[in-house]
Design a protein around this motif. Structure first.
Motif, short mmCIF file in Angstrom:
data_model
loop_
_atom_site.label_atom_id
_atom_site.label_comp_id
_atom_site.label_asym_id
_atom_site.label_seq_id
_atom_site.Cartn_x
_atom_site.Cartn_y
_atom_site.Cartn_z
N SER A 289 0.83 -1.19 0.00
CA SER A 289 0.00 0.00 0.00
C SER A 289 0.88 1.25 0.00
N ARG B 52 0.92 3.58 2.13
CA ARG B 52 1.44 3.78 3.48
C ARG B 52 2.67 2.92 3.74
N GLN B 53 2.64 1.66 3.26
CA GLN B 53 3.80 0.79 3.45
C GLN B 53 5.01 1.31 2.68
N ALA C 152 5.58 4.45 1.85
CA ALA C 152 6.06 5.65 2.54
C ALA C 152 6.84 5.30 3.79
N THR C 153 6.40 4.27 4.52
CA THR C 153 7.11 3.86 5.74
C THR C 153 8.51 3.36 5.40
#
Length: 440
Positions: free
Chosen positions: A9, A11-12, A14-15
């Motif tokens: 995703s 978010r993953q 970006a992390t």
């Protein structure tokens, strides 16, 4: 077309990117910045000093202007050397940066590096490294003088003779309060007075009971749907949750208060002080027509104290619950207004077609009676609830200090909620009302 499968995703992704920046790119950038500054200003930083810069720069740079990155590096290097060398070595390093490194060079309220010395513009600065901020979550508006104090003056606590005298400036205490927090408290106070104390929510429950026993006949399908879904859909913030909120934010004790929750003992004292201050401004006394500067100052202090106390007790989750409670109360008003023609006989209902009273009051009076469970008259309770609404509306907009002398409504509200003996002894101010109990 993409092939079927599982993909990370956003978010993953970006992390992972942030993890790479944190673990690899930032340390390399800091080390390169330290070496470049050392070479540009002939600091001859050692590997130990470069390692110290890598460790301390992310914290020391918080709140500093991007163009001062090289100065921060030099301050850390100078601080390292001052532990093992004379203080003059520390000063000789910072002297290469001119006015930026001199105590008192930054004017009050101006960003670091933007000050002038003696009213003249600063000389051109050497080209700074890339303007990249290394701070994470650093508060805005931080006074950068504190960071330079750590690496400069604190190296020798006795070296104060050459420090320029400068009267300190401290941020305004109003920053302790937040308008949204106070507005949320105002919504909570108003909804609690009408919904719980007067019984708007209880009146709907009574209507549902009468509907279930065929004591109430309703022909409106939309109203029937609203009544049937009230408990499951619209009644989202329950009585124990409301009791916990008013105990925490307003310091009120409610019969539904969950075990272990203690009402805030301080907010009620502050609210009483606020009402007293409003009364003092509305009714200055027998021989004065206007409040004194002391009266105005006391009102200002009392208002700020209440706002700060409310903000300290309000949380993000509490605000979310209060927003739900506001929607819930609006839904209750809609249901009660729709019930008005059905809880009165048809002959009586026609009398209220163009009545001044809102239809929800007709429904509450018919379903619950004209007295509250504690014996208070419904009209008296409604007047008290409206007075609290006026006070909290002014408090939420922070208009008390500017408008209390010209707003008769707030004067009347405060006099009702906090009657004083002055109002009973013959001195009748704009906001005072007769109250025999206050004279006893």
């Amino acid at each position: 077309m993409t092939r079927p499968g599982r993909y990370p995703s956003p978010r993953q992704v970006a992390t992972r990117v942030l993890a790479i920046v944190e673990a690899q790119l930032r340390p390399r950038f800091v080390a390169a910045l330290a070496r470049r500054t050392s070479a540009h200003y002939n600091l001859d930083a050692t590997e130990e000093e470069t390692a110290a810069v890598t460790r301390e720069l992310p914290r020391a740079v918080a709140g500093r202007a991007p163009e001062d990155l090289d100065l921060v590096v030099a301050e850390i290097v100078a601080d390292q050397r001052s532990r093992t060398a004379a203080d003059r070595e520390h000063q000789s390093i910072l002297a290469r940066f001119g006015a930026r490194a001199r105590p008192g060079a930054v004017a009050a309220g101006a960003p670091p590096g933007a000050a002038t010395s003696g009213g003249t513009a600063q000389p051109p600065r050497p080209t700074a490294p890339p303007a990249v901020s290394l701070s994470r979550g650093a508060p805005s508006g931080v006074d950068t003088g504190r960071a330079s104090w750590r690496s400069g003056r604190c190296s020798d606590p006795c070296a104060a003779a050459g420090v320029d005298l400068d009267i300190p400036e401290v941020g305004d205490v109003d920053e302790l309060s937040n308008d949204e927090d106070v507005t949320a408290a105002a919504v909570l106070a108003v909804v609690y007075q009408y919904g719980d104390r007067i019984g708007f929510f209880r009146a709907i429950d009574r209507a549902v009971q009468q509907l279930d026993s065929d004591q109430l006949c309703v022909e409106d399908h939309d109203l029937l749907n609203a009544l049937s879904c009230w408990a499951e859909i619209d009644y989202r913030v329950t009585a124990p949750e409301r009791a916990r909120l008013v105990a925490k934010v307003l310091g009120l004790s409610d019969p539904h208060l969950p075990e272990g929750i203690v009402p805030d003992p301080g907010i009620q004292v502050l609210l009483n002080d606020l009402l007293d201050a409003i009364n003092a401004n509305c009714d200055p006394g027998v021989f004065r027509d206007e409040p004194t500067s002391f009266d105005r100052s006391a009102l200002h202090r009392a208002s700020r104290a209440v706002r700060a106390r409310i903000s300290s007790s309000m949380t993000t989750f509490s605000i979310l619950k209060i927003k739900q409670l506001q929607v819930q109360f609006e839904r209750a008003q809609y249901i009660l207004a729709g019930l008005a023609p059905y809880v009165r006989g048809r002959c009586r209902a026609t009398q209220y077609t163009d009545a001044v009273a809102a239809p929800e009051w007709i429904a509450v009076s018919a379903l619950l009676g004209d007295r509250l469970p504690d014996g208070t008259e419904l009209v008296s309770a409604a007047t008290t609830a409206d007075a609290w609404r006026v006070v909290f509306e002014h408090l939420a907009d922070d208009r008390l200090v500017d408008e209390v002398e010209e707003d008769d409504e707030i004067c009347q509200a405060a006099a009702l909620l906090r009657p004083t003996k002055v109002s009973c002894s013959g001195s009748r101010g704009r906001g005072k009302v007769d109250n025999a109990d206050a004279c006893r």
